[in-house]
Design a protein around this motif. Structure first.
Motif, PDB file in Angstrom:
ATOM      1  N   CYS A  27       0.864  -1.183   0.000  1.00 19.07           N
ATOM      2  CA  CYS A  27       0.000   0.000   0.000  1.00 19.07           C
ATOM      3  C   CYS A  27       0.897   1.229   0.000  1.00 19.07           C
ATOM      4  O   CYS A  27       1.860   1.287   0.765  1.00 19.07           O
ATOM      5  N   PHE A  29      -0.366   4.460   0.372  1.00 14.95           N
ATOM      6  CA  PHE A  29      -1.054   5.637   0.920  1.00 14.95           C
ATOM      7  C   PHE A  29      -0.434   6.128   2.232  1.00 14.95           C
ATOM      8  O   PHE A  29      -0.465   7.311   2.534  1.00 14.95           O
ATOM      9  N   HIS A  30       0.074   5.196   3.032  1.00 14.61           N
ATOM     10  CA  HIS A  30       0.754   5.565   4.289  1.00 14.61           C
ATOM     11  C   HIS A  30      -0.096   6.514   5.140  1.00 14.61           C
ATOM     12  O   HIS A  30       0.337   7.585   5.551  1.00 14.61           O
ATOM     13  N   CYS A  31      -1.316   6.111   5.401  1.00 16.21           N
ATOM     14  CA  CYS A  31      -2.278   6.946   6.141  1.00 16.21           C
ATOM     15  C   CYS A  31      -1.833   7.144   7.593  1.00 16.21           C
ATOM     16  O   CYS A  31      -1.313   6.207   8.215  1.00 16.21           O
ATOM     17  N   CYS A  34      -2.562   4.373  10.499  1.00 12.47           N
ATOM     18  CA  CYS A  34      -2.870   3.061   9.896  1.00 12.47           C
ATOM     19  C   CYS A  34      -2.523   1.946  10.880  1.00 12.47           C
ATOM     20  O   CYS A  34      -1.439   1.937  11.464  1.00 12.47           O
ATOM     21  N   THR A  39       1.828  -3.984   6.255  1.00 16.18           N
ATOM     22  CA  THR A  39       1.339  -4.342   4.919  1.00 16.18           C
ATOM     23  C   THR A  39       1.703  -3.296   3.866  1.00 16.18           C
ATOM     24  O   THR A  39       1.289  -3.411   2.718  1.00 16.18           O
ATOM     25  N   TRP A  40       2.434  -2.260   4.215  1.00 18.81           N
ATOM     26  CA  TRP A  40       2.772  -1.211   3.241  1.00 18.81           C
ATOM     27  C   TRP A  40       3.781  -1.674   2.196  1.00 18.81           C
ATOM     28  O   TRP A  40       3.683  -1.327   1.026  1.00 18.81           O
ATOM     29  N   GLY A  70      -6.168  -4.677   3.773  1.00 19.74           N
ATOM     30  CA  GLY A  70      -4.740  -4.618   3.466  1.00 19.74           C
ATOM     31  C   GLY A  70      -3.971  -3.786   4.447  1.00 19.74           C
ATOM     32  O   GLY A  70      -4.403  -3.615   5.582  1.00 19.74           O
ATOM     33  N   GLY A  71      -2.930  -3.274   3.674  1.00 22.18           N
ATOM     34  CA  GLY A  71      -2.601  -3.236   2.245  1.00 22.18           C
ATOM     35  C   GLY A  71      -3.732  -2.622   1.432  1.00 22.18           C
ATOM     36  O   GLY A  71      -4.750  -2.230   1.971  1.00 22.18           O
ATOM     37  N   GLU A  72      -3.497  -2.523   0.140  1.00 24.84           N
ATOM     38  CA  GLU A  72      -4.478  -1.880  -0.737  1.00 24.84           C
ATOM     39  C   GLU A  72      -5.010  -2.866  -1.779  1.00 24.84           C
ATOM     40  O   GLU A  72      -4.342  -3.147  -2.781  1.00 24.84           O
ATOM     41  N   GLY A 100      -8.137   2.556   0.574  1.00 21.91           N
ATOM     42  CA  GLY A 100      -7.743   3.941   0.818  1.00 21.91           C
ATOM     43  C   GLY A 100      -8.113   4.851  -0.336  1.00 21.91           C
ATOM     44  O   GLY A 100      -8.039   6.077  -0.219  1.00 21.91           O
ATOM     45  N   PHE A 126      -7.484   6.650   5.454  1.00 24.51           N
ATOM     46  CA  PHE A 126      -7.689   6.568   6.900  1.00 24.51           C
ATOM     47  C   PHE A 126      -6.971   7.746   7.561  1.00 24.51           C
ATOM     48  O   PHE A 126      -5.842   8.080   7.215  1.00 24.51           O
TER      49      PHE A 126
HETATM   50  S1  SF4 Z   1      -5.020   2.586   2.795  1.00 24.56           S
HETATM   51 FE1  SF4 Z   1      -5.322   1.200   4.523  1.00 24.56          FE
HETATM   52  S2  SF4 Z   1      -3.472  -0.079   4.586  1.00 24.56           S
HETATM   53 FE2  SF4 Z   1      -3.025   1.657   3.273  1.00 24.56          FE
HETATM   54  S3  SF4 Z   1      -2.035   3.111   4.677  1.00 24.56           S
HETATM   55 FE3  SF4 Z   1      -4.217   3.642   4.560  1.00 24.56          FE
HETATM   56  S4  SF4 Z   1      -5.154   2.563   6.298  1.00 24.56           S
HETATM   57 FE4  SF4 Z   1      -3.128   1.638   5.932  1.00 24.56          FE
END
Ligand code: SF4
Length: 186
Positions: A27, A29-31, A34, A39-40, A70-72, A100, A126
């Protein structure tokens, strides 16, 4: 092939009823906040064909559906679409997806095809500092199921070898406490 972080055969906080949950790996996005930073990375973790995963899902009894998280998931839309198609054509299981992406960011044909097979989508970046963690819910108008999404539910699973897996929507404090417990080897 689908690159997975891990699977959980029976979760009660990732959709309606008892669900088989697939956490994909990767993934970007690195929210903030998270709960699954492991899972990144886009490293290859566990590769499964969609047929293999489908056969594993079929062995689970008393599940109401399958959840992609996930992950994405939409970065692996091609193979997850094939899995979702098998599920829809050959079972009564429903499909929930956490993503995301915003709805209007799902632009490729494969992403749109996967979205069409979802019963429920929890979407958007997120952000634990915003109301509802900035997550919105889309219900497929074709679906027979409605998930009254509650993003305060948490599930904690302690494996036989002492690993602690947190699922759902833990607070940052809870995540920190669980990491302390894990590090102390309790
Ligand atoms: S999209 Fe989901 S897995 Fe990806 S960083 Fe955001 S919260 Fe985490």
């Amino acid at each position: 092939m689908i690159n997975l972080s891990h699977i959980e055969e029976g979760s009660y906080v990732n959709g309606v009823g008892k669900r088989f949950v697939i956490w994909v790996q990767g993934c970007n996005f690195h929210c903030p906040g998270c709960g699954n930073p492991d899972t990144w990375s886009f490293e290859t973790k566990n590769l499964f064909s969609f047929q293999n995963l489908f056969s594993i899902i079929l062995k689970e009894s008393n599940i109401t559906g399958v959840t992609f998280s996930g992950g994405e998931p939409f970065l692996q839309a091609s193979d997850l679409f094939l899995l979702a198609k098998e599920i829809k054509e050959k079972t009564d299981l429903t499909i929930h997806i956490f993503t995301g992406f915003e709805l209007d960011e799902l632009k490729t044909e494969e992403q749109k095809k996967l979205l069409n097979l979802a019963d429920t989508l929890v979407y958007g970046r997120f952000d634990c500092s915003k109301p509802n963690n900035n997550q919105k819910v889309w219900h497929n108008p074709q679906s027979r199921e409605f998930w009254d999404f509650n993003n305060t539910d948490v599930e904690i699973d302690v494996t036989e070898n002492g690993d602690i897996n947190i699922s759902g929507f833990p607070t940052l404090d809870l995540i920190s406490d669980m990491e302390d417990i894990q590090n102390e080897g309790i």
